[in-house]
Structure formats: C-alpha cells, structure tokens
Design a protein around this motif. Structure first.
Motif, PDB file in Angstrom:
ATOM      1  N   ASP A  80       0.810  -1.215   0.000  1.00 59.90           N
ATOM      2  CA  ASP A  80       0.000   0.000   0.000  1.00 59.90           C
ATOM      3  C   ASP A  80       0.843   1.264   0.000  1.00 59.90           C
ATOM      4  O   ASP A  80       0.397   2.309  -0.478  1.00 59.90           O
ATOM      5  CB  ASP A  80      -0.940   0.029   1.211  1.00 59.90           C
ATOM      6  N   ASP A  81       2.042   1.194   0.552  1.00 59.17           N
ATOM      7  CA  ASP A  81       2.847   2.409   0.623  1.00 59.17           C
ATOM      8  C   ASP A  81       3.294   2.873  -0.761  1.00 59.17           C
ATOM      9  O   ASP A  81       3.741   4.005  -0.931  1.00 59.17           O
ATOM     10  CB  ASP A  81       4.051   2.208   1.537  1.00 59.17           C
ATOM     11  N   GLU A 124       1.077   5.675  -1.581  1.00 61.67           N
ATOM     12  CA  GLU A 124       1.436   6.834  -0.774  1.00 61.67           C
ATOM     13  C   GLU A 124       2.684   7.515  -1.329  1.00 61.67           C
ATOM     14  O   GLU A 124       2.776   8.754  -1.363  1.00 61.67           O
ATOM     15  CB  GLU A 124       1.662   6.409   0.670  1.00 61.67           C
ATOM     16  N   ARG A 125       3.657   6.725  -1.789  1.00 55.76           N
ATOM     17  CA  ARG A 125       4.875   7.304  -2.360  1.00 55.76           C
ATOM     18  C   ARG A 125       4.590   7.975  -3.696  1.00 55.76           C
ATOM     19  O   ARG A 125       5.189   8.996  -4.032  1.00 55.76           O
ATOM     20  CB  ARG A 125       5.951   6.220  -2.509  1.00 55.76           C
ATOM     21  N   ALA A 166       3.112  11.259  -2.851  1.00 57.10           N
ATOM     22  CA  ALA A 166       4.161  12.139  -2.335  1.00 57.10           C
ATOM     23  C   ALA A 166       4.991  12.707  -3.484  1.00 57.10           C
ATOM     24  O   ALA A 166       5.385  13.874  -3.466  1.00 57.10           O
ATOM     25  CB  ALA A 166       5.053  11.385  -1.357  1.00 57.10           C
ATOM     26  N   ALA A 190      -5.863   5.305  -4.508  1.00 52.66           N
ATOM     27  CA  ALA A 190      -4.767   6.183  -4.915  1.00 52.66           C
ATOM     28  C   ALA A 190      -5.233   7.165  -5.987  1.00 52.66           C
ATOM     29  O   ALA A 190      -4.841   8.338  -5.987  1.00 52.66           O
ATOM     30  CB  ALA A 190      -3.590   5.360  -5.424  1.00 52.66           C
TER      31      ALA A 190
END
Length: 218
Positions: A63-64, A67-68, A71, A135
């Motif tokens: 999942d990160d 997020e990246r 970002a 996302a």
C-alpha cells in the motif's frame, strides 16, 4: 517513538512477516488467520486489530506504493506538471524490478510469488483494484485542491488517465513474470512502454496539473 508504540510496531511487523512466509509457501487462500496468530503467539483478535482484513496482511507492504506516488506528485516543484512527476516515479528503476534486472534470482522468485498469489486469488485482485482506486481518488483530490481553476471532474479524469498507465504496467509485469518471459529485460521494457504511454497522454495532458508558483496556488 515510545516503548509502547515500539512494541506495537514490532508485533505488527512480526505478524506481517509470518503471514508473508505462510502465504508464499502455501498460497493466500490456503492460510487461515488463526494459523498466523498461532505462529505469532498472539490471539486472532490481535491480528485483526492490526490488519482488519486478511488481505491487508499482504497489502500492508504494498500500500505504501500509492502513498509514495502521491508524495512524488505533491512534492513536484513549481512549473512541473503532474504528468512529469508520475511518469518519473513509475518509470524509475528501483525495487524488485531493478534487482531482477541485475540478475538477483531471489528477487525474481519474490516477484513471481507475489504476482502468482494475486493472480490466483479473486480476493487479492479485488483488494489490488481497491488500492489503485483509492490512490486515484487521492491524486484527484490533490489536483483539485491545487488550483481554483480545476474542477473535481477534470481532476478525476486526469488522475484516472495517469493511474491507467500504472494499471497497464502492473498487468505487463504480471504477465511477463508468470510466463517467465525475458525477466532480465523486464525493467527496461516497463520503462520504455511506460514512457511511450505517458508520451501519448502528454499530447492532451502536457499543460494540465502544472504546479503554480507561490502565491498563485493553494
């Protein structure tokens, strides 16, 4: 991080590590949460406290990525388009693909195992699509918030187009690693095909999502 938070993080990591080992050994659907809890020496309720759904045990490490990506879009400098930011992020050489390209056989086994698990499990495929949808929604919200001139529908259309490349590259990687088709060239092919896909989008999105200068945006 205090001692209490550290212990929680250690427990969470232990549960995830055990889950990944069992999943890769036997497949996602063949492993019960009760087995994971027993090996981790915690209660089944504790597992669900950290991971509300079984599929979260696998996707906690994936999942990160979303997020990246967000970002990367949010940290682009003034004058840079969101297309450039997402393209750079998705076509960069990093992670398992880079390791496979360098001849790391263990990385290839891990990459193949993860994609086979997802391909074989309707539950995991649904969870994957949900992660991409989340996302996409977050990226659309970011774009809509950056400028008063961007409406929600336009932002959502742009975000879906950008994330559509991500979906297509996932499908490419999955098909290739499961077919054992030239894995040593996969990273280069992902980068090349991703670049071409973004070039296509660039004909219509090149001037969209350009970060405004200070004082003109959010």
């Amino acid at each position: 991080m205090g001692l209490r938070e550290l212990k929680k993080e250690q427990t969470r990591t232990l549960i995830a590590d055990i889950a990944w080992r069992l999943f890769t050994d036997r497949g996602f659907d063949a492993v019960r949460v009760a087995e994971i809890a027993r090996e981790a020496r915690v209660s089944e309720a504790t597992v669900f406290n950290y991971f509300p759904r079984k599929e979260d045990l696998l996707y906690s490490r994936l999942d990160d990525f979303g997020e990246r990506l967000l970002a990367a879009a949010d940290s682009r400098p003034p004058g840079a388009s969101v297309l450039d930011a997402v393209r750079t992020f998705l076509t960069g050489t990093a992670g398992l693909l880079a390791q496979v390209a360098a001849g790391d056989d263990e990385a290839l086994v891990r990459l193949r195992t993860v994609h086979r698990m997802i391909a074989d499990s309707p539950t995991l495929r649904a969870r994957e699509q949900q992660a991409i949808t989340d996302a996409t929604t977050a990226l659309a919200a970011l774009l809509a918030a950056e400028s008063a001139e961007t409406d929600e529908v336009t932002a959502y259309v742009a975000a879906n187009a950008l994330m559509g490349v991500h979906r297509a590259l996932i499908d490419l990687v999955r098909r290739r690693v499961l077919a054992d088709e030239a894995p040593d060239r996969l990273a280069d092919d992902v980068r090349a095909q991703g670049t071409r896909a973004f070039a296509l989008l660039g004909k219509g999105l090149a001037d969209y999502g350009v970060r405004p200068s200070a004082g003109n945006g959010r």
